[in-house]
Write a protein that holds these residues in place. Sequence first.
Motif, PDB file in Angstrom:
ATOM      1  N   CYS A  57     130.483 -34.964  26.079  1.00  0.00           N
ATOM      2  CA  CYS A  57     130.362 -33.740  25.296  1.00  0.00           C
ATOM      3  C   CYS A  57     130.834 -32.530  26.120  1.00  0.00           C
ATOM      4  O   CYS A  57     131.087 -32.640  27.332  1.00  0.00           O
ATOM      5  CB  CYS A  57     128.905 -33.578  24.870  1.00  0.00           C
ATOM      6  SG  CYS A  57     128.597 -32.171  23.799  1.00  0.00           S
ATOM      7  N   THR A  58     130.938 -31.377  25.482  1.00  0.00           N
ATOM      8  CA  THR A  58     131.322 -30.144  26.183  1.00  0.00           C
ATOM      9  C   THR A  58     130.281 -29.770  27.245  1.00  0.00           C
ATOM     10  O   THR A  58     130.589 -29.047  28.190  1.00  0.00           O
ATOM     11  CB  THR A  58     131.456 -28.980  25.188  1.00  0.00           C
ATOM     12  OG1 THR A  58     130.262 -28.902  24.395  1.00  0.00           O
ATOM     13  CG2 THR A  58     132.652 -29.187  24.272  1.00  0.00           C
ATOM     14  N   CYS A  59     129.047 -30.271  27.093  1.00  0.00           N
ATOM     15  CA  CYS A  59     127.989 -30.007  28.089  1.00  0.00           C
ATOM     16  C   CYS A  59     127.992 -31.055  29.199  1.00  0.00           C
ATOM     17  O   CYS A  59     127.096 -31.084  30.043  1.00  0.00           O
ATOM     18  CB  CYS A  59     126.617 -29.960  27.413  1.00  0.00           C
ATOM     19  SG  CYS A  59     126.044 -31.562  26.818  1.00  0.00           S
ATOM     20  N   SER A  86     127.456 -34.237  28.972  1.00  0.00           N
ATOM     21  CA  SER A  86     126.579 -35.382  28.717  1.00  0.00           C
ATOM     22  C   SER A  86     127.330 -36.408  27.866  1.00  0.00           C
ATOM     23  O   SER A  86     128.211 -36.059  27.082  1.00  0.00           O
ATOM     24  CB  SER A  86     125.316 -34.935  27.973  1.00  0.00           C
ATOM     25  OG  SER A  86     124.592 -33.999  28.731  1.00  0.00           O
ATOM     26  N   CYS A 136     125.435 -36.202  21.066  1.00  0.00           N
ATOM     27  CA  CYS A 136     125.228 -35.870  22.480  1.00  0.00           C
ATOM     28  C   CYS A 136     123.874 -36.385  22.946  1.00  0.00           C
ATOM     29  O   CYS A 136     122.866 -36.237  22.252  1.00  0.00           O
ATOM     30  CB  CYS A 136     125.315 -34.354  22.660  1.00  0.00           C
ATOM     31  SG  CYS A 136     125.062 -33.825  24.373  1.00  0.00           S
ATOM     32  N   ASN A 179     122.192 -35.258  25.374  1.00  0.00           N
ATOM     33  CA  ASN A 179     121.379 -34.143  25.865  1.00  0.00           C
ATOM     34  C   ASN A 179     120.498 -33.624  24.724  1.00  0.00           C
ATOM     35  O   ASN A 179     120.994 -33.041  23.754  1.00  0.00           O
ATOM     36  CB  ASN A 179     122.304 -33.034  26.383  1.00  0.00           C
ATOM     37  CG  ASN A 179     121.510 -31.892  27.004  1.00  0.00           C
ATOM     38  OD1 ASN A 179     120.300 -31.769  26.830  1.00  0.00           O
ATOM     39  ND2 ASN A 179     122.205 -31.040  27.747  1.00  0.00           N
ATOM     40  N   ASN A 212     118.579 -31.204  24.502  1.00  0.00           N
ATOM     41  CA  ASN A 212     118.582 -29.742  24.344  1.00  0.00           C
ATOM     42  C   ASN A 212     119.829 -29.247  23.612  1.00  0.00           C
ATOM     43  O   ASN A 212     119.824 -28.198  22.982  1.00  0.00           O
ATOM     44  CB  ASN A 212     118.487 -29.051  25.711  1.00  0.00           C
ATOM     45  CG  ASN A 212     117.152 -29.328  26.390  1.00  0.00           C
ATOM     46  OD1 ASN A 212     116.112 -29.367  25.743  1.00  0.00           O
ATOM     47  ND2 ASN A 212     117.188 -29.540  27.698  1.00  0.00           N
ATOM     48  N   HIS A 213     120.899 -30.047  23.709  1.00  0.00           N
ATOM     49  CA  HIS A 213     122.162 -29.646  23.092  1.00  0.00           C
ATOM     50  C   HIS A 213     122.248 -30.098  21.626  1.00  0.00           C
ATOM     51  O   HIS A 213     122.615 -29.330  20.740  1.00  0.00           O
ATOM     52  CB  HIS A 213     123.335 -30.233  23.895  1.00  0.00           C
ATOM     53  CG  HIS A 213     124.646 -29.644  23.522  1.00  0.00           C
ATOM     54  ND1 HIS A 213     125.819 -30.367  23.544  1.00  0.00           N
ATOM     55  CD2 HIS A 213     124.992 -28.399  23.111  1.00  0.00           C
ATOM     56  CE1 HIS A 213     126.822 -29.587  23.176  1.00  0.00           C
ATOM     57  NE2 HIS A 213     126.346 -28.393  22.911  1.00  0.00           N
ATOM     58  N   LYS A 214     121.877 -31.390  21.400  1.00  0.00           N
ATOM     59  CA  LYS A 214     121.791 -31.966  20.047  1.00  0.00           C
ATOM     60  C   LYS A 214     123.087 -31.824  19.241  1.00  0.00           C
ATOM     61  O   LYS A 214     123.064 -31.653  18.036  1.00  0.00           O
ATOM     62  CB  LYS A 214     120.634 -31.332  19.267  1.00  0.00           C
ATOM     63  CG  LYS A 214     119.272 -31.620  19.848  1.00  0.00           C
ATOM     64  CD  LYS A 214     118.180 -30.987  19.010  1.00  0.00           C
ATOM     65  CE  LYS A 214     116.818 -31.290  19.594  1.00  0.00           C
ATOM     66  NZ  LYS A 214     115.722 -30.658  18.816  1.00  0.00           N
ATOM     67  N   LYS A 215     124.224 -31.904  19.900  1.00  0.00           N
ATOM     68  CA  LYS A 215     125.503 -31.775  19.203  1.00  0.00           C
ATOM     69  C   LYS A 215     125.929 -33.141  18.659  1.00  0.00           C
ATOM     70  O   LYS A 215     125.829 -34.164  19.328  1.00  0.00           O
ATOM     71  CB  LYS A 215     126.576 -31.237  20.162  1.00  0.00           C
ATOM     72  CG  LYS A 215     127.983 -31.166  19.575  1.00  0.00           C
ATOM     73  CD  LYS A 215     128.064 -30.164  18.440  1.00  0.00           C
ATOM     74  CE  LYS A 215     129.452 -30.111  17.837  1.00  0.00           C
ATOM     75  NZ  LYS A 215     129.530 -29.199  16.672  1.00  0.00           N
TER      76      LYS A 215
END
Length: 467
Positions: A287-289, A291, A314, A316, A318-321
């Motif tokens: 992902c962009t984060c 993860s 994702c 992550n 906290n990101h939940k994308k």
Amino acid sequence: MQIVAIYIRVSKKEQAKRGVESSLSLQLKKCTDHCNEKGYKVLKIYQDIESGGHDDREGFVELQKQLNKKIFTKIVFWEISRIARITSTGMKFFESLDKYGITFDSISQPFIKDVMTLGIFLSIAAQERIQLSERVKSNSLERTKMGFFVRGVPPKGYKRSEEDSKLIVPDFENAKIIFNIFETYSQTGNLTETGRQFGKTKNEIVSIIDNRIYIGEVVHGKYKGNLYSKYREQKKGQEIWYKGLHEPIIPKELFDYCQKLREANFRLSQSYGEGKPYLLFSGIVKCTCNSKMFQLKRKREYKGKEYDYYSYCCSNSNHKKSFSSRKLDSSIKNFLINSEYLKKINDVKTNFNCVNEKEKIEKDIKKLMDEKERTITLYQKGFIDDERLENQFKDIKNKTENLNLKLRSLKSVKESDNVIENFEKLKYIIENYSEQDIIETRVILKLLIKEISIISFKPLEFSIIFR
């Protein structure tokens, strides 16, 4: 003149099938004789063939619906337990009678007049039902231990014995179908394919393959009864199997072999969590984060129909994308197939030896030898005839010869002949994979691609790092 409704009830169908001597007929005769003697006018007769522990008896429910219409002045029945064997149900019914000014006659218990006596006899009826249930369970267990098929409908392939209803005997026409289902599954190892060949669902095939009755056993404790419901709850994994008196229609060797296949397939499906992998690049995409993104399966509805919707999610929390798998997979595939830049990796040569392919073929040959031994065992026990034995041997022989031919050709290939261009291999894999070999395809892709990093989702941009 008293306008009367008669209510009669028995618990089992057998109690209503003996003509004038049946329990149901005797109850009706005693109630009508009582009404004639007293000069009552019988308006309607309600009856049930069901346990008094069930509140939703058709006749009983219909009778209760008529109470508020006050078309009856009296209810006549043989005894209090015919009305209910649950104290609360009985008390509620008699409270309704009192509310609408309707009296009752319990023919065998004429002394029941007040609420206290009524409650005592309803409690006795409820307790009798509990004791009867325990006796039935105990008797059922003892009969099952002796090898009798005590309860339920015999599975397909068997029927009740005409000499003893607690025994089952093979129903040869259906028994042959059951045997063929086991044989087909042992050869394909695929429940869905086996079901397709016999016009059955996957769950129906599972219930057949896992049923130990077919190898001559009987079960106790498969279902848990409820005193206050007509429905039984299945107790998975808690049942106890005993040696039965009936003839098995599936050899133990064939049953055990099918169970091993079931266990192997179950372990494979369990290793992938919620289901079989569907997305090619799950676990490779970042992902962009930074993860990793994994497969997410959800249910969606379109024009009233529900369907499976897959996306990359994702890891992550906290990101939940999440992002559409269709869009991402399509973009990555097009990039890999059409990019001129990607062809530069052809300068890097990778030696792929044939070790894995040879091992796979050798395992397949061993399976065929095991199949041959199993076929001989089935023939010796009389489960297959001469024609089927000959056909099985021919089929095994042809498959073995083809595999040996492949093995010889692999052994003759030199290591230099196995130098494959990375780009061409990737292109071939992506253009030709199917859902059936998604797992193997992902393994190969992970050997060639280290990661796919998402730079942005809008617009979609990514970069690919090869190993």
